[in-house]
Enzyme design. Sequence first.
Site, mmCIF file in Angstrom:
data_model
loop_
_atom_site.group_PDB
_atom_site.id
_atom_site.type_symbol
_atom_site.label_atom_id
_atom_site.label_comp_id
_atom_site.label_asym_id
_atom_site.label_seq_id
_atom_site.Cartn_x
_atom_site.Cartn_y
_atom_site.Cartn_z
ATOM 1 N N ASP A 134 30.547 36.780 46.007
ATOM 2 C CA ASP A 134 29.411 37.438 45.383
ATOM 3 C C ASP A 134 29.202 36.935 43.957
ATOM 4 O OD1 ASP A 134 28.264 40.845 45.304
ATOM 5 O OD2 ASP A 134 27.435 39.025 44.481
ATOM 6 N N GLU A 138 26.785 44.585 47.461
ATOM 7 C CA GLU A 138 27.756 45.202 46.544
ATOM 8 C C GLU A 138 27.162 45.447 45.152
ATOM 9 O OE1 GLU A 138 31.774 43.786 46.788
ATOM 10 O OE2 GLU A 138 32.118 44.048 44.651
#
Length: 388
Positions: A24, A284
């Site tokens: 990420d 997220e």
Amino acid sequence: MSLVDHSRARRWDIFCAVVDNYGDIGVTWRLARQLAAEHGLRVRLWVDDPHSLVRLYPGVDAVAMAQTRQGVELRRWLRPFPEQEAHDVGDVVVEAFACELPAAYLNAMAARKPQPCWINLEYLSAEDWVAGCHGLTSPHPRLPLTKRFFFPGFTTATGGLLRERDLLARRDRFRGDDRARAALWQFLGVPEPAPQQFTISLFGYENPALGGLLAAWSEGGEDILCLVPEGRLLGDVSAFFGATAEVGVSFRRGRLELRVIPFVDQDAYDRLLWVCDLNFVRGEDSFVRAQWAGRPLVWHIYPQEQDAHWPKLRAFEDLYCAGLAPAAARALADFWEAWNRGEGAGAAWAGFRAHRAGLEAHAADWARRLARQEDLAAALVRACDSPV
Ligand code: TRH
């Protein structure tokens, strides 16, 4: 002007492999910026695909081998990793989301005196096991190195969440500042919503439930302005309206106005979350930022093989809904379930909407409570200052 003498500060190397494991980049970029800005650290962020960063921070040069942006030295992670890059190992080495460090760099870590603090930054989960695994160590099978697992999370038994020191104060100032809000609408290319329009930002993965939800909004009892950032939901939007959804396009049907907005930089995206009444988020980082907005949210969790994401979704729901009236908690769970299953979101909308007041108060309270915990960057710095 910075008051910190960066030349003597500890050096952190953060590795993020976007190409290999979809690490990420949103999280690592945010972490790197915060470590540099708030902790006076010299941070190098190694990214194998800098293109992925350009969308989050358009000031990034996607092809440069090295550049400094927002106090972070951005380095291109080449494969194979050039030997000469491995001589200069940081005091702290963070491998984000279990990416595999280059062998040459690992060897250099083992040879360095003193040895660096080696952290594996894990994915965020609200599941119970996280508290038991946070901080555990694992020796390298061959080299005299030990890595420490660092788990973000929602309780004090975990590593916490990314939250810049002044985030909530900035959010509140923005909300009280008419000119700043007007500037955001202008930046997004959207006329300011009418006072009676319920404003929703809609960020997510492809979702067959979208058509039913848009139908419910268009036929519902209130005016809705829905803002969809450029991305994976546009196919479903196009299918619903029977016309191509692209940046700048707006649609109207019944009580619904939908506008496609550009994908903006991370800081502007925060402001979008702050200004909307309800935020659909995913993955997220946007999921966490919507919580800091202190407004109701709907989470599209990243779907995993063998349905591994469902226990994660339920674990968060359980934690988040504690203290919420049972009927509101049920309505939230029903709506989130429908959205994540990809069916029935239109039917579940009315129930969710009926609990507006309760969900709003709860979201604000949740953000306040979370903000009492140590933030992730501060917790990481503290962890690396203490011996394994
Ligand atoms: O990109 P994502 O789907 O990320 C996910 C998660 O990391 C997940 O755990 C991982 O397994 C999966 O990728 C492969 O969603 P996320 O985490 O919300 O990241 C999106 C980033 O984009 C976030 O940093 C917010 C940012 N953003 C902007 O900066 N501007 C925008 O306009 C929008 C819509 C998002």
